[in-house]
Motif scaffolding. Structure first.
Motif, PDB file in Angstrom:
ATOM      1  N   SER A 192     -75.772  54.275 -29.818  1.00 35.35           N
ATOM      2  CA  SER A 192     -76.701  53.314 -29.235  1.00 35.35           C
ATOM      3  C   SER A 192     -76.203  52.701 -27.931  1.00 35.35           C
ATOM      4  CB  SER A 192     -76.979  52.182 -30.231  1.00 35.35           C
ATOM      5  OG  SER A 192     -75.846  51.343 -30.341  1.00 35.35           O
TER       6      SER A 192
ATOM      7  N   THR B 256     -76.608  61.256 -21.748  1.00 36.41           N
ATOM      8  CA  THR B 256     -76.338  59.818 -21.704  1.00 36.41           C
ATOM      9  C   THR B 256     -77.333  59.166 -20.760  1.00 36.41           C
ATOM     10  OG1 THR B 256     -73.967  60.188 -22.060  1.00 36.41           O
ATOM     11  CG2 THR B 256     -74.621  58.042 -21.189  1.00 36.41           C
TER      12      THR B 256
ATOM     13  N   ARG C 150     -81.856  63.494 -32.070  1.00 39.08           N
ATOM     14  CA  ARG C 150     -81.598  62.149 -32.592  1.00 39.08           C
ATOM     15  C   ARG C 150     -80.780  61.342 -31.595  1.00 39.08           C
ATOM     16  NH1 ARG C 150     -76.235  62.311 -34.526  1.00 39.08           N
ATOM     17  NH2 ARG C 150     -75.406  64.411 -34.395  1.00 39.08           N
ATOM     18  N   GLN C 151     -80.646  60.072 -31.911  1.00 36.69           N
ATOM     19  CA  GLN C 151     -79.712  59.230 -31.162  1.00 36.69           C
ATOM     20  C   GLN C 151     -78.333  59.377 -31.769  1.00 36.69           C
ATOM     21  OE1 GLN C 151     -80.488  55.011 -29.685  1.00 36.69           O
ATOM     22  NE2 GLN C 151     -79.191  54.586 -31.446  1.00 36.69           N
TER      23      GLN C 151
ATOM     24  N   PHE D 204     -81.930  51.168 -22.983  1.00 34.16           N
ATOM     25  CA  PHE D 204     -81.277  52.388 -23.470  1.00 34.16           C
ATOM     26  C   PHE D 204     -80.020  52.742 -22.687  1.00 34.16           C
ATOM     27  CE2 PHE D 204     -85.760  53.387 -24.787  1.00 34.16           C
ATOM     28  CZ  PHE D 204     -85.533  53.416 -26.155  1.00 34.16           C
TER      29      PHE D 204
ATOM     30  N   CYS E 293     -87.630  58.831 -30.283  1.00 38.14           N
ATOM     31  CA  CYS E 293     -88.673  57.803 -30.374  1.00 38.14           C
ATOM     32  C   CYS E 293     -89.868  58.117 -29.490  1.00 38.14           C
ATOM     33  CB  CYS E 293     -88.102  56.435 -30.009  1.00 38.14           C
ATOM     34  SG  CYS E 293     -87.469  56.333 -28.318  1.00 38.14           S
TER      35      CYS E 293
ATOM     36  N   SER F 272     -76.716  54.600 -23.963  1.00 39.89           N
ATOM     37  CA  SER F 272     -76.939  55.280 -25.245  1.00 39.89           C
ATOM     38  C   SER F 272     -76.838  56.793 -25.061  1.00 39.89           C
ATOM     39  CB  SER F 272     -78.299  54.902 -25.832  1.00 39.89           C
ATOM     40  OG  SER F 272     -79.353  55.278 -24.960  1.00 39.89           O
TER      41      SER F 272
ATOM     42  N   LEU G  85     -86.793  61.396 -26.019  1.00 44.09           N
ATOM     43  CA  LEU G  85     -85.930  60.928 -27.092  1.00 44.09           C
ATOM     44  C   LEU G  85     -86.668  61.049 -28.417  1.00 44.09           C
ATOM     45  CD1 LEU G  85     -84.484  57.686 -25.421  1.00 44.09           C
ATOM     46  CD2 LEU G  85     -83.731  60.062 -25.187  1.00 44.09           C
TER      47      LEU G  85
ATOM     48  N   HIS H 291     -77.786  60.672 -26.693  1.00 49.31           N
ATOM     49  CA  HIS H 291     -78.823  61.308 -27.503  1.00 49.31           C
ATOM     50  C   HIS H 291     -78.671  62.822 -27.463  1.00 49.31           C
ATOM     51  CE1 HIS H 291     -81.272  57.508 -27.355  1.00 49.31           C
ATOM     52  NE2 HIS H 291     -80.564  57.368 -26.256  1.00 49.31           N
TER      53      HIS H 291
END
Length: 431
Positions: free
Chosen positions: A204, A92, A200-201, A42, A67, A45, A65, A47
Motif C-alpha cells: 500500500s 509502482t 492485486r495490490q 496511491f 480497484c 503503492s 489496478l 501493484h
C-alpha cells in the motif's frame, strides 16, 4: 531536511481525510500531502497489473489496478521487452492524476526512502545493486562494492537496493536497509508470493505517515493522538495547512522584502513572473525570489515545465540567482532540475510529477468544504448531538461519495441544509 534543521510533520487525521503538513526550522509550511476516502493517495503503492495497451512511440503503457483505477506506465528503452500487451507487470505509482491524465507509474516495485530505494519484484528474481547517476564517479566503484558487501546477506533474491546519494556513509548502509525491510515486512507477511501472477495490490505504500518518515526519519511527528488534550502546536499546524489551501487559489504571492511573484498554470506548463514593484535592488530581489520560487513550487505541488521571468540582471547577478535557486530546489525530495535559459531569456526548470497540485485539492468541491465541516464536528469537546449547516451540494456529496466519511464521525450528527448553494460558502455548527 531532518530534525537537525528542526523539521516537524503534523498529521491531521480528520473524518474521511488525512492531511500531512511539513514545517521547516522556521515553522514555515513547505509541503502538504492528502489522502481521502473518496480520493485515495496511491503514491508509493506497488501493484501487479495486466497491460491493456502499449504505446511504443510514446514509451508508455496503460493498465488498471484491481480497484479499476487507470494508470499510465512510463517505459524506458531497456524495459520495452518486458512490457507487452496482455502480460502482467509489477509497477509502482509515482505521481497523482493531473489535467485529466491518470495516475503515473513505473515498472518494478520501489519503496522510496531518503537515501535508498528498496527494489521489489525484480524481473528474473535476481538480487540487484544500483547507484544513482548523480553519485560522483570517483566514489562509484568503492560505494557499489561497499553496498554489496554490507547488505547482500540481508536481501532475498527478489529484492534489491539503489543508493541515491553519496552523503550516506557505508557504515550506515546496513541500518538503512534493515529499516526498509521492516517497513516492507509490516505488510508483506500477510501477502501472497510477490511472484504470483494474480492482479492485486502488493504493497500500500504504508500510508502518509510511514511514507513521510522514510523521507525524513529524524523529523518530529506531531499528531492528535500524541496529546491527552489538543495542544496549541497541533492546532497551529492544522491552521497553517488550512491557510495554505486558501493561498493556493491565488496566483499572487508577496515577497518578504518587496516585490511579488505571479504563479500561473496552463495545461502545458507553469509560468512564474517576478515583479520588483519599486524595488530596484535586483540582486537582493533575485536572491529572495530564488528562495520563494523553490518554496512555492514545493508547497503548491507544481510539476512539469516551469518558466521563470526575472527583471533583467547582469551576468554576475544571473549566476548568483541560478546558484541560489539550485541550492533551494535541492531541498525538495522531488529533486527539480534546472535546465538553463531559453532563447527568450527565461529560466527553465523541470519538476518531476508527484503529489496532486494544491489548487486541484482545493477545487475538489463540494468535497473539501464538506470534509472541513466534519473536522469541526470531530473537534467538538462535548459528545452531545451536533447540527452541521451545509449547502445542498455538500449534503448531496455526504450522502453519496462522502458517505463513508460521514459515517466515520464518532457522535450523533444531523445535516441542516441551507437554501442557497454558494460554492464559496463554508459549513458551520449550529448552536
Amino acid at each position: 531536511m531532518n530534525s537537525k534543521t528542526g523539521m516537524k510533520i503534523f498529521l491531521d487525521a480528520g473524518p474521511g481525510q488525512e492531511r500531512l503538513g511539513f514545517f521547516d526550522s522556521n515553522n514555515k509550511l513547505v509541503e502538504v500531502w492528502f489522502n481521502a476516502i473518496h480520493r485515495p493517495n496511491f503514491i508509493g503503492s506497488i501493484h501487479r497489473v495486466r497491460i491493456s495497451q502499449v504505446f511504443e512511440k510514446q514509451y508508455r503503457a496503460s493498465a488498471s489496478l484491481v480497484c479499476g483505477t487507470m494508470v499510465s506506465i512510463r517505459i524506458r528503452k531497456s524495459e520495452k521487452a518486458i512490457v507487452k500487451q496482455g502480460k502482467t507487470l509489477i509497477i509502482t505509482i509515482t505521481a497523482a492524476p493531473r489535467d485529466g491524465k491518470p495516475w503515473q507509474a513505473i515498472p518494478g516495485g520501489q519503496l522510496f526512502a531518503r537515501d535508498m530505494i528498496l527494489l521489489a519484484g525484480i524481473q528474473g528474481s535476481k538480487m540487484t545493486f544500483q547507484l544513482s547517476s548523480k553519485i560522483d564517479q570517483k566514489n562509484y566503484d568503492d560505494l557499489k562494492k561497499s553496498l554489496f558487501d554490507t547488505v547482500s546477506s540481508l536481501l532475498p533474491n527478489n529484492l534489491g537496493i539503489k543508493l541515491l546519494n553519496d552523503c550516506l556513509e557505508p557504515d550506515n548502509f546496513r541500518e538503512c536497509v534493515i529499516k526498509l525491510m521492516k517497513d516492507w515486512d509490516q505488510e508483506l507477511a500477510e501477502m501472497l508470493d510477490i511472484n504470483s501472477e494474480s492482479i492485486r495490490q502488493i504493497y500500500s505504500g504504508g500510508g502518509l505517515k510511514r511514507r513521510a518518515l522514510r523521507l525524513y526519519p529524524e523529523a518530529e511527528l506531531i499528531e492528535e493522538d500524541s496529546f491527552s488534550s489538543l495542544s496549541k502546536d497541533w492546532f497551529d499546524g492544522v491552521e497553517a495547512i488550512d491557510k495554505s489551501m486558501d493561498l493556493a487559489l491565488s496566483s499572487f504571492h508577496k515577497l518578504p522584502h518587496g516585490g511579488h511573484l505571479w504563479l500561473q498554470r496552463t495545461n502545458a506548463l507553469w509560468a512564474v513572473d517576478v515583479d520588483g514593484e519599486a524595488n530596484n535592488n535586483f540582486r537582493n530581489l533575485s536572491l529572495t525570489a530564488a528562495r520563494e520560487i523553490a518554496d512555492q513550487i514545493r508547497l503548491r505541488g507544481v510539476s512539469g515545465p516551469v518558466f521563470i521571468d526575472l527583471p533583467r540582471l547582469n551576468s554576475k547577478e544571473n549566476v548568483s540567482f541560478v546558484k541560489a535557486l539550485k541550492a533551494h530546489l535541492a531541498e525538495s525530495p522531488r529533486r527539480p532540475k534546472y535546465l538553463g535559459r531559453t532563447r527568450g531569456r527565461l529560466f527553465e526548470l523541470w519538476v518531476p510529477h508527484g503529489e496532486m497540485a494544491l489548487v486541484d485539492i482545493v477545487n475538489d468541491q463540494p468535497a473539501q468544504s464538506a470534509l472541513f465541516g466534519l473536522r469541526m464536528v470531530a473537534r467538538e469537546r462535548s459528545f452531545k448531538p451536533v447540527k452541521l449547516a451545509v449547502s445542498q451540494s455538500m449534503a448531496d456529496w455526504l450522502n453519496a461519495a462522502g458517505k463513508p466519511a460521514l459515517e466515520s464521525v464518532d457522535r450523533p450528527l444531523t445535516l441542516e441544509v441551507w437554501s442557497s448553494d454558494d460554492d464559496k460558502a463554508v459549513p458551520w455548527i449550529v448552536d
